[in-house]
Design a protein around this motif. Structure first.
Motif, short mmCIF file in Angstrom:
data_model
loop_
_atom_site.label_atom_id
_atom_site.label_comp_id
_atom_site.label_asym_id
_atom_site.label_seq_id
_atom_site.Cartn_x
_atom_site.Cartn_y
_atom_site.Cartn_z
N VAL A 1 0.87 -1.18 0.00
CA VAL A 1 0.00 0.00 0.00
C VAL A 1 0.90 1.23 0.00
O VAL A 1 1.80 1.35 0.83
N MET A 2 0.67 2.11 -0.94
CA MET A 2 1.47 3.33 -1.01
C MET A 2 0.56 4.52 -0.78
O MET A 2 -0.66 4.45 -0.99
N GLY A 3 1.16 5.63 -0.38
CA GLY A 3 0.32 6.79 -0.16
C GLY A 3 1.11 8.02 0.27
O GLY A 3 2.35 8.00 0.30
N TRP A 4 0.38 9.04 0.57
CA TRP A 4 0.93 10.31 1.03
C TRP A 4 0.33 10.69 2.38
O TRP A 4 -0.87 10.55 2.58
N TYR A 5 1.19 11.17 3.25
CA TYR A 5 0.79 11.71 4.54
C TYR A 5 1.36 13.12 4.62
O TYR A 5 2.29 13.48 3.90
N ARG A 6 0.81 13.93 5.49
CA ARG A 6 1.34 15.28 5.64
C ARG A 6 1.40 15.68 7.11
O ARG A 6 0.61 15.22 7.93
N GLN A 7 2.37 16.54 7.37
CA GLN A 7 2.56 17.05 8.73
C GLN A 7 2.52 18.56 8.64
O GLN A 7 3.42 19.19 8.07
N ALA A 8 1.47 19.12 9.21
CA ALA A 8 1.29 20.57 9.18
C ALA A 8 2.12 21.24 10.26
O ALA A 8 2.45 20.60 11.28
N PRO A 9 2.46 22.52 10.09
CA PRO A 9 3.20 23.24 11.12
C PRO A 9 2.44 23.24 12.43
O PRO A 9 1.24 23.52 12.47
N GLY A 10 3.13 22.89 13.52
CA GLY A 10 2.49 22.89 14.82
C GLY A 10 1.51 21.76 15.07
O GLY A 10 0.73 21.83 16.02
N ALA A 11 1.54 20.73 14.22
CA ALA A 11 0.62 19.61 14.43
C ALA A 11 0.88 18.98 15.80
O ALA A 11 2.03 18.75 16.17
N PRO A 12 -0.17 18.70 16.57
CA PRO A 12 0.01 18.11 17.91
C PRO A 12 0.80 16.83 17.83
O PRO A 12 0.47 15.92 17.06
N GLY A 13 1.86 16.77 18.65
CA GLY A 13 2.68 15.57 18.68
C GLY A 13 3.35 15.25 17.36
O GLY A 13 3.74 14.11 17.12
N ASN A 14 3.50 16.27 16.50
CA ASN A 14 4.10 16.07 15.17
C ASN A 14 3.37 14.96 14.40
O ASN A 14 3.99 14.20 13.64
N GLN A 15 2.08 14.88 14.60
CA GLN A 15 1.30 13.81 13.98
C GLN A 15 1.20 14.01 12.48
O GLN A 15 1.02 15.13 11.99
N ARG A 16 1.29 12.92 11.75
CA ARG A 16 1.14 12.95 10.30
C ARG A 16 -0.28 12.51 9.94
O ARG A 16 -0.76 11.47 10.41
N GLU A 17 -0.90 13.29 9.09
CA GLU A 17 -2.27 13.02 8.67
C GLU A 17 -2.26 12.27 7.35
O GLU A 17 -1.54 12.63 6.42
N MET A 18 -3.07 11.22 7.26
CA MET A 18 -3.19 10.51 5.99
C MET A 18 -3.88 11.40 4.98
O MET A 18 -4.93 11.98 5.26
N VAL A 19 -3.29 11.52 3.80
CA VAL A 19 -3.88 12.30 2.72
C VAL A 19 -4.60 11.37 1.75
O VAL A 19 -5.77 11.56 1.44
N ALA A 20 -3.88 10.37 1.27
CA ALA A 20 -4.46 9.42 0.32
C ALA A 20 -3.58 8.18 0.26
O ALA A 20 -2.37 8.25 0.44
N THR A 21 -4.22 7.04 0.01
CA THR A 21 -3.49 5.78 -0.15
C THR A 21 -4.01 5.05 -1.38
O THR A 21 -5.14 5.28 -1.82
N ILE A 22 -3.17 4.16 -1.91
CA ILE A 22 -3.55 3.44 -3.12
C ILE A 22 -2.92 2.05 -3.09
O ILE A 22 -1.79 1.88 -2.63
N ILE A 23 -3.66 1.06 -3.59
CA ILE A 23 -3.12 -0.29 -3.69
C ILE A 23 -2.76 -0.57 -5.15
O ILE A 23 -3.02 0.25 -6.03
N ARG A 24 -2.19 -1.74 -5.38
CA ARG A 24 -1.65 -2.05 -6.70
C ARG A 24 -2.71 -2.00 -7.81
O ARG A 24 -2.44 -1.60 -8.93
N SER A 25 -3.93 -2.38 -7.46
CA SER A 25 -5.01 -2.40 -8.45
C SER A 25 -5.42 -0.99 -8.88
O SER A 25 -6.12 -0.81 -9.87
N GLY A 26 -5.00 0.01 -8.09
CA GLY A 26 -5.38 1.39 -8.38
C GLY A 26 -6.49 1.93 -7.51
O GLY A 26 -6.84 3.11 -7.59
N SER A 27 -7.06 1.05 -6.68
CA SER A 27 -8.11 1.50 -5.78
C SER A 27 -7.50 2.44 -4.74
O SER A 27 -6.49 2.12 -4.11
N SER A 28 -8.12 3.60 -4.56
CA SER A 28 -7.54 4.62 -3.69
C SER A 28 -8.52 5.07 -2.62
O SER A 28 -9.73 4.84 -2.72
#
Length: 118
Positions: free
Chosen positions: A33-60
Motif C-alpha cells: 500500500v502506497m500513499g501520502w501523509y502530511r505534517q502541518a506546522p504545529g501539528a500536535p505531537g508532530n502527527q502525520r495526517e493521511m492524505v491518500a493511499t492506493i493499492i496495486r489495483s489502483g483502488s484509492s
C-alpha cells in the motif's frame, strides 16, 4: 533495501495546483500500500495526517479534507505514485511524506514542503 524519493513540492497561491511524485526502489510486493501523509506546522505531537493511499489495483482512499481536489495515481511498472493537487488551500500547507507499507514494515520518504499562500 527500499527507498522512497519525493519531488514536486513548492510554493503556490491558493487555488493553484501542484503534482507530487514518489519513486520507490528495492523490492515492492504486489500487496503493498502506497500513499501520502502530511505534517502541518504545529501539528500536535508532530502527527502525520493521511492524505491518500492506493493499492496495486489502483483502488484509492482519500481523507475528507482533500476528496474531490486531490487525485492519487500509481504506475506499477515504474514503482511510482503521483499526487495531483488542485484547488489548493492555505490549510494544505505541510510537509508531505511518501509512504509504503508492506510485509509489516513502514517506509517513509524524506518529505517535500508544500506551501500555499493566501
Amino acid at each position: 533495501q527500499v527507498q522512497l524519493v519525493e519531488s514536486g513540492g513548492g510554493l503556490v497561491q491558493a487555488g493553484g495546483s501542484l503534482r507530487l511524485s514518489c519513486v520507490t526502489s528495492g523490492t515492492i510486493f504486489s500487496n503493498s500500500v502506497m500513499g501520502w501523509y502530511r505534517q502541518a506546522p504545529g501539528a500536535p505531537g508532530n502527527q502525520r495526517e493521511m492524505v491518500a493511499t492506493i493499492i496495486r489495483s489502483g483502488s484509492s482512499n482519500y481523507s475528507d479534507s482533500v476528496k474531490g481536489r486531490f487525485t492519487l495515481s500509481r504506475d506499477n511498472a515504474k514503482n511510482t505514485i503521483y499526487l495531483q493537487m488542485n484547488s489548493l488551500k492555505p490549510e494544505d500547507t505541510a510537509v508531505y511524506y511518501c509512504n509504503l507499507k508492506q510485509k509489516g514494515f513502514n517506509y517513509w520518504g524524506q518529505g517535500t514542503q508544500v506551501t500555499v499562500s493566501s
